[in-house]
Design an enzyme around this catalytic site. Sequence first.
Site, PDB file in Angstrom:
ATOM      1  N   GLY A  30       0.830  -1.195   0.000  1.00 21.11           N
ATOM      2  CA  GLY A  30       0.000   0.000   0.000  1.00 21.11           C
ATOM      3  C   GLY A  30       0.860   1.238   0.000  1.00 21.11           C
ATOM      4  O   GLY A  30       2.074   1.184  -0.236  1.00 21.11           O
ATOM      5  N   GLY A  32       2.148   4.323   2.211  1.00 22.02           N
ATOM      6  CA  GLY A  32       2.323   4.866   3.547  1.00 22.02           C
ATOM      7  C   GLY A  32       2.571   6.355   3.459  1.00 22.02           C
ATOM      8  O   GLY A  32       2.341   6.988   2.430  1.00 22.02           O
ATOM      9  N   GLY A  33       3.002   6.941   4.588  1.00 22.22           N
ATOM     10  CA  GLY A  33       3.263   8.369   4.608  1.00 22.22           C
ATOM     11  C   GLY A  33       4.382   8.723   3.651  1.00 22.22           C
ATOM     12  O   GLY A  33       5.533   8.378   3.883  1.00 22.22           O
ATOM     13  N   ASP A 140      -1.188  10.925  13.498  1.00 18.99           N
ATOM     14  CA  ASP A 140      -1.944  10.459  12.332  1.00 18.99           C
ATOM     15  C   ASP A 140      -2.506   9.061  12.592  1.00 18.99           C
ATOM     16  O   ASP A 140      -2.394   8.169  11.751  1.00 18.99           O
ATOM     17  CB  ASP A 140      -1.050  10.460  11.087  1.00 18.99           C
ATOM     18  CG  ASP A 140      -1.832  10.206   9.792  1.00 18.99           C
ATOM     19  OD1 ASP A 140      -3.058  10.446   9.790  1.00 18.99           O
ATOM     20  OD2 ASP A 140      -1.223   9.762   8.801  1.00 18.99           O
TER      21      ASP A 140
END
Length: 462
Positions: A30, A32-33, A140
């Site tokens: 995926g 991420g930041g 977050d």
Amino acid sequence: MSETIAEADASVLSPGEELAGRYVLGHRLGTGGFGAVYAARDRLLDEQVAVKILDTREPIIEQRHVWREAAILRVLDVPGVVQLRDEGIHQGRYFLVMSYVDGRPFPGAGVYGWEGLAVRVRSLLKVLALVHSQGVVHGDLKPGNVLVDDAGRVTLLDFGVASSQGLSVQAGGVVRGTPVYLAPEQWRGEAPSPQSDLYSVGVMIYEALVGQRPYQADSVSKLMKAVLLEPLPDWEPRVRGVPDEVESLVYRLLARFAERRPASAQHALSMFAAGRQRYQEVEWPMLGREAAFAKVEQAIEQRQPIDVAGPPGSGRSRLLDAIEDIYRARGDRPVLRVVSGSRPLESLWAFGSSDVQREGGFEEVSALAKKRVGEVLQEGGVVLVDDLEQVDRWSRKVLDAARPLGAMVRAVEPQQASVPRVELGDLKPVQLQGLFVGHEEVFGLRSGGAHELWRRTLRKPT
């Protein structure tokens, strides 16, 4: 690292590509930041890992968030937080290698209602308390950054916007974080605090129980207006099987102003424990405290007060947890647990009594609190006071007056303890041996695990 970060091709990397002559990329997990996250195989150790690769199309101000994440993970070595394994440069791209976490986004798989959610909430609050104790605010928190394994244990990911030691989470005046989980103060452009993380936890609990988030909006601007100006929606339809105390705690987590939320994750955890229903949690066994447990249980049966004395980390809370679980399971007497607090009578309000929580003058509320505590003790119930030094002084005065009435068990520092009391001394290696039976691989120790744990934890592995 000898290479300099430079512009690189921004295309997605391919499975099978090798980084640093060691990490073989697998499928993409995926985003991420500020980068993509891949499953990978560490050829050197023959282990699965996760690799986050910075997207160099991001401006330099965004890249700093990944560097910050690495800096924070280097020092944030606590249970429940993803571990930083390595870092380097691949074709001009900065990458982080982290432990692979086998879990699903919060609340995890197969969770229905409060009974299944309770263990996950408690695990999340425990991990968050450890993170905050290291001076780090995540900033977050959202389901994708909170992975839950099949046993309900939580692991926190993605510290790309976390703050530590005065670092700001803002860059160029832009608020960082995922909008639907941001606390009101973050929308206002303020740096997040531990209470901001607790707000995000409140949103996740609400969403898991109700099936939708507290505020619904079709644009970021409308969402910001709702979070900052609109009242919280009623808990309707009422979620079945959720104790009133839990509903009250969720709404406190979602308070618009940070000072009205619990003072810390540990405070929220203690409030949660005070009203929780009986449920099974995965815990290591309580070792070396059998004699203390028996003495406390004897005092309760004789309706006498008793203090559990020991410094923080000696196992005081763990012993009180065990006592609470036993007597709640029996169901033959009321059990009240006092929580930490700083405002007047806050530690006693967490009992969840509608009489104590209703609005009224201080003297009225104080009198009702005294009556409630006294009734529980006189009925043969148990009052558990964890970390007496963290109880607000007004509640402490009520408890001091009620203590002679019955079975009040207080966890206290040795210098605060009264008689009767039990002392929690240092554990010996022989008392730790039971932790390692069948778990040698978990600890990475082939022999002498108990002695090694005893050494590493300064004799207090609790």
